[in-house]
Write a protein that holds these residues in place. Structure first.
Motif, PDB file in Angstrom:
ATOM      1  N   THR A   1       0.838  -1.199   0.000  1.00 14.56           N
ATOM      2  CA  THR A   1       0.000   0.000   0.000  1.00 14.56           C
ATOM      3  C   THR A   1       0.876   1.255   0.000  1.00 14.56           C
ATOM      4  O   THR A   1       1.850   1.346   0.737  1.00 14.56           O
ATOM      5  N   LYS A   2       0.534   2.208  -0.839  1.00 17.59           N
ATOM      6  CA  LYS A   2       1.272   3.459  -0.923  1.00 17.59           C
ATOM      7  C   LYS A   2       0.567   4.509  -0.074  1.00 17.59           C
ATOM      8  O   LYS A   2      -0.632   4.758  -0.248  1.00 17.59           O
ATOM      9  N   ILE A   3       1.306   5.115   0.859  1.00 16.54           N
ATOM     10  CA  ILE A   3       0.721   6.092   1.771  1.00 16.54           C
ATOM     11  C   ILE A   3       1.410   7.446   1.612  1.00 16.54           C
ATOM     12  O   ILE A   3       2.639   7.531   1.634  1.00 16.54           O
ATOM     13  N   ASN A   4       0.598   8.479   1.466  1.00 11.64           N
ATOM     14  CA  ASN A   4       1.115   9.842   1.389  1.00 11.64           C
ATOM     15  C   ASN A   4       0.649  10.586   2.641  1.00 11.64           C
ATOM     16  O   ASN A   4      -0.542  10.866   2.794  1.00 11.64           O
ATOM     17  N   PRO A   5       1.554  10.916   3.551  1.00  8.32           N
ATOM     18  CA  PRO A   5       1.158  11.585   4.797  1.00  8.32           C
ATOM     19  C   PRO A   5       0.457  12.922   4.576  1.00  8.32           C
ATOM     20  O   PRO A   5      -0.377  13.331   5.379  1.00  8.32           O
ATOM     21  N   LEU A   6       0.765  13.582   3.469  1.00  5.42           N
ATOM     22  CA  LEU A   6       0.119  14.865   3.190  1.00  5.42           C
ATOM     23  C   LEU A   6      -1.359  14.681   2.847  1.00  5.42           C
ATOM     24  O   LEU A   6      -2.159  15.596   3.022  1.00  5.42           O
TER      25      LEU A   6
ATOM     26  N   GLN B   1       3.023  22.655   1.922  1.00 10.96           N
ATOM     27  CA  GLN B   1       2.268  21.696   1.114  1.00 10.96           C
ATOM     28  C   GLN B   1       1.770  22.334  -0.168  1.00 10.96           C
ATOM     29  O   GLN B   1       1.294  23.473  -0.184  1.00 10.96           O
ATOM     30  N   ASP B   2       1.879  21.583  -1.257  1.00 10.01           N
ATOM     31  CA  ASP B   2       1.368  22.025  -2.554  1.00 10.01           C
ATOM     32  C   ASP B   2       0.613  20.844  -3.152  1.00 10.01           C
ATOM     33  O   ASP B   2       1.191  20.012  -3.841  1.00 10.01           O
TER      34      ASP B   2
END
Length: 203
Positions: free
Chosen positions: A113-118, A191-192
């Motif tokens: 699973t790929k997780i992006n904290p943003l 963040q962008d």
């Protein structure tokens, strides 16, 4: 039922220890050990030092070293001054290597699973990574930061920086600057969308 390899290895190890624990007898003359145990010697020396006021000296010494480390934060290896004004985007996503389960064995996050904290919580403020030894970087924070932004010190004195800026200054959480791919100072992270924007500022 398939038995885990780790369990098999543990059983084999325990068995080998048991087999070799038999009494092999005594061969040759035996002598009393005259040397003192190193650990006992260390404990006795430490006890004597503490009894002679060494505890206070040790505490004071540790406190002095800690304060000195805060007053002289060493810039991490590989970090240097920005040579150009530029903006980079960093993908903070990570792929989970092993399946994460709860105490009942239910899968929380599957491997792969790929997780992006943003995407989970988002970054509502900017992070200013600076070297406080450079006055112009202090001025940059004054000009461009907002009260809710965080100032992360990667060099210089946290006391001097806090006094000059009249606000809280934070030490780098171990690994944070690497996780955010901070390469030069000063850098401003924000963040962008789904990416982290890293602005590098040249003097």
């Amino acid at each position: 039922m398939r038995i885990p390899f780790d369990l098999i290895a543990a059983v084999l190890l325990a068995a080998s220890v048991t087999v070799h624990a038999e009494d092999l007898g005594v061969y040759g003359s035996t002598y009393e050990i005259k040397e003192r145990d190193a650990i006992d010697s260390f404990k006795e020396a430490a006890a004597k030092k503490l009894a002679n006021g060494g505890k206070e000296q040790m505490i004071e010494g540790a406190k002095d070293r800690y304060l000195d480390s805060l007053a002289n934060v060493k810039t991490p290896d590989g970090i240097h001054a920005a040579k150009a004004n530029q903006i980079r985007h960093v993908d903070l996503s990570e792929t989970v290597k092993e399946t994460i389960k709860d105490t009942n064995g239910f899968v929380i996050v599957a491997a792969g699973t790929k997780i992006n904290p943003l995407a989970l919580g988002g970054l509502s403020k900017k992070l200013f990574f600076i070297d406080a030894k450079e006055d112009w970087q202090i001025d940059l924070v004054r000009r461009r930061s907002k009260p809710e932004d965080k100032i992360i010190l990667l060099g210089g004195s946290i006391f001097v920086a806090g006094e000059k800026l009249n606000r809280k200054v934070y030490l780098d959480v171990p690994g944070l600057h690497k996780r955010m791919d901070i390469r030069v100072l000063p850098s401003i992270a924000s963040q962008d969308g789904a990416l982290l924007k890293v602005e590098e500022v040249k003097q």
